[in-house]
Every structure is written in C-alpha cells, then in structure tokens.
Write a protein that holds these residues in place. Structure first.
Motif, PDB file in Angstrom:
ATOM      1  N   VAL A  79      47.834  46.738  64.035  1.00 56.87           N
ATOM      2  CA  VAL A  79      47.983  48.079  63.224  1.00 56.87           C
ATOM      3  C   VAL A  79      47.498  49.008  63.776  1.00 56.87           C
ATOM      4  O   VAL A  79      47.267  49.407  65.028  1.00 56.87           O
ATOM      5  CB  VAL A  79      46.287  47.582  62.760  1.00 56.87           C
ATOM      6  CG1 VAL A  79      46.005  49.171  61.720  1.00 56.87           C
ATOM      7  CG2 VAL A  79      45.910  46.701  61.614  1.00 56.87           C
ATOM      8  N   ASP A  81      46.331  53.107  62.753  1.00 56.47           N
ATOM      9  CA  ASP A  81      46.159  53.674  62.107  1.00 56.47           C
ATOM     10  C   ASP A  81      46.074  55.137  62.413  1.00 56.47           C
ATOM     11  O   ASP A  81      45.530  55.635  63.535  1.00 56.47           O
ATOM     12  CB  ASP A  81      44.636  52.645  61.419  1.00 56.47           C
ATOM     13  CG  ASP A  81      44.292  54.392  60.000  1.00 56.47           C
ATOM     14  OD1 ASP A  81      45.439  54.840  59.566  1.00 56.47           O
ATOM     15  OD2 ASP A  81      43.579  53.797  60.167  1.00 56.47           O
ATOM     16  N   ARG A 139      41.092  49.709  58.372  1.00 52.97           N
ATOM     17  CA  ARG A 139      41.394  49.059  59.446  1.00 52.97           C
ATOM     18  C   ARG A 139      41.384  47.195  59.636  1.00 52.97           C
ATOM     19  O   ARG A 139      42.194  47.367  60.052  1.00 52.97           O
ATOM     20  CB  ARG A 139      41.128  50.140  60.360  1.00 52.97           C
ATOM     21  CG  ARG A 139      42.099  50.183  61.454  1.00 52.97           C
ATOM     22  CD  ARG A 139      42.052  51.186  62.819  1.00 52.97           C
ATOM     23  NE  ARG A 139      41.697  52.055  62.127  1.00 52.97           N
ATOM     24  CZ  ARG A 139      40.698  52.910  62.204  1.00 52.97           C
ATOM     25  NH1 ARG A 139      39.622  52.764  63.584  1.00 52.97           N
ATOM     26  NH2 ARG A 139      40.398  53.833  62.140  1.00 52.97           N
ATOM     27  N   TYR A 140      40.228  47.055  59.742  1.00 50.30           N
ATOM     28  CA  TYR A 140      39.671  45.668  59.817  1.00 50.30           C
ATOM     29  C   TYR A 140      40.556  44.983  58.522  1.00 50.30           C
ATOM     30  O   TYR A 140      40.724  43.756  59.693  1.00 50.30           O
ATOM     31  CB  TYR A 140      38.123  45.380  59.741  1.00 50.30           C
ATOM     32  CG  TYR A 140      37.686  44.218  59.740  1.00 50.30           C
ATOM     33  CD1 TYR A 140      37.758  43.431  61.173  1.00 50.30           C
ATOM     34  CD2 TYR A 140      37.720  43.800  58.811  1.00 50.30           C
ATOM     35  CE1 TYR A 140      37.044  42.604  61.240  1.00 50.30           C
ATOM     36  CE2 TYR A 140      36.773  42.568  58.301  1.00 50.30           C
ATOM     37  CZ  TYR A 140      36.982  41.812  60.065  1.00 50.30           C
ATOM     38  OH  TYR A 140      36.093  40.387  60.294  1.00 50.30           O
ATOM     39  N   LEU A 155      48.841  52.356  58.475  1.00 47.83           N
ATOM     40  CA  LEU A 155      47.904  52.960  57.954  1.00 47.83           C
ATOM     41  C   LEU A 155      47.888  54.631  58.077  1.00 47.83           C
ATOM     42  O   LEU A 155      48.202  55.153  59.207  1.00 47.83           O
ATOM     43  CB  LEU A 155      46.293  52.404  58.119  1.00 47.83           C
ATOM     44  CG  LEU A 155      46.551  51.250  58.193  1.00 47.83           C
ATOM     45  CD1 LEU A 155      45.002  50.334  58.560  1.00 47.83           C
ATOM     46  CD2 LEU A 155      47.187  50.480  56.730  1.00 47.83           C
ATOM     47  N   GLY A 158      43.119  54.665  56.996  1.00 51.68           N
ATOM     48  CA  GLY A 158      43.060  53.361  56.379  1.00 51.68           C
ATOM     49  C   GLY A 158      43.848  52.978  55.060  1.00 51.68           C
ATOM     50  O   GLY A 158      43.691  51.784  54.961  1.00 51.68           O
TER      51      GLY A 158
END
Length: 162
Positions: A79, A81, A139-140, A155, A158
């Motif tokens: 990811v 973000d 995000r997780y 992202l 998020g």
C-alpha cells in the motif's frame, strides 16, 4: 551548472513529505504482528517514520531492527496512502510493505528493544484490526487485500482512487 541551480532551487522550494513505512509480518498460523507504542494511543503495525533521505523500505527495516531486534527482508509493496494534514501534522505518504513470514521461534521471542514500544503481539487478522488505531484501519484492510491478490493499492486518505 544552470541545471544544478534549477534543481537546487526546486529542492529548496518544493514541498517535502513526511514518510511512514510499516510492514505486515505474519507467521505460519496467519497471525499478524502488531505493536503497542507507548507514545500514542492505540496499537500499530511495526515500522515508523523515515529519516531524511532514507528509502521507505529501509526505514521499515531499520525500525524493526531498532524496536524489536527483528531482521527482515521485505517481499514487496502492499500500500501507498496519501494522508492529508491532520492535527499539527502536514500531509504524508504512508507505505505498507509485505514483511513476509517469521518462524514460531521468532514470534515467541518478540520483545520490545527500546522505550518506544510497550508490547508486541501476534494476533489473528480480525483481532489485530480491533486494536489498531482508527486512522490505520482502511490502510490495514487494503494491505490484507493486496496480500491476497498481489496487487498493490494506492489510496487517498485510506480510500482507493479509482
């Protein structure tokens, strides 16, 4: 030399972003490593802030070494973000990398190595999610999805951008 002067001027005037670099580390049972920092409320993924001119991946690896005594190799990006300004903070780029698998012995030996962390735990993904700070949850979730389909996510605060 005009080109170098142009670059220097841009470097002096353009925005500089804060960079956070975390990792998702799992064990063979599918549990995920989470940490409890003593300096802020809520649990977090292991990792931290990059230092000046430090690559995000190197920052994550350094933080794990300093805070948990854990040497890892990252297995790819999960990811990125963009996090807008919040509270006293300017915006930042938050990375999550795949930290791979650790052995049961490594998981059992996890202990904080410095004063920043109160504790570390290996938890089922849903249990880890219950402890994580609210700002980190989207995000997780995106990082877990990226682990499944091996498609990194970009992202904006998020949320997927497309």
């Amino acid at each position: 030399m005009a080109w170098h002067a142009y670059l220097a001027e841009g470097n002096a005037r353009q925005a500089r972003k804060r960079v956070a670099a975390d990792v998702i580390i799992r064990d063979s049972a599918g549990r995920i490593l989470v940490v409890n920092p003593g300096y802020k409320p809520g649990w977090d993924l292991p990792g931290g802030m990059a230092e000046a001119n430090e690559a995000p991946e190197m920052a994550a690896r350094r933080e794990l070494r300093e805070e948990l005594g854990l040497e890892i190799r990252t297995c790819g990006l999960l990811v990125v973000d963009w996090v807008p300004p919040h509270g006293p903070w300017d915006d930042q780029l938050a990375f999550i990398f795949d930290g791979g698998l650790i052995t049961a012995d490594q998981a059992d030996a996890l202990l904080p190595h410095d004063a920043e962390l109160i504790e570390a735990a290996m938890l089922a993904p849903a249990d880890a999610r219950q402890l994580l700070r609210t700002r980190l949850l989207l995000r997780y979730d995106a990082a877990l999805a990226a682990l499944q389909d091996r498609q990194p996510r970009y992202l904006n605060d998020g949320h997927p951008t497309s």
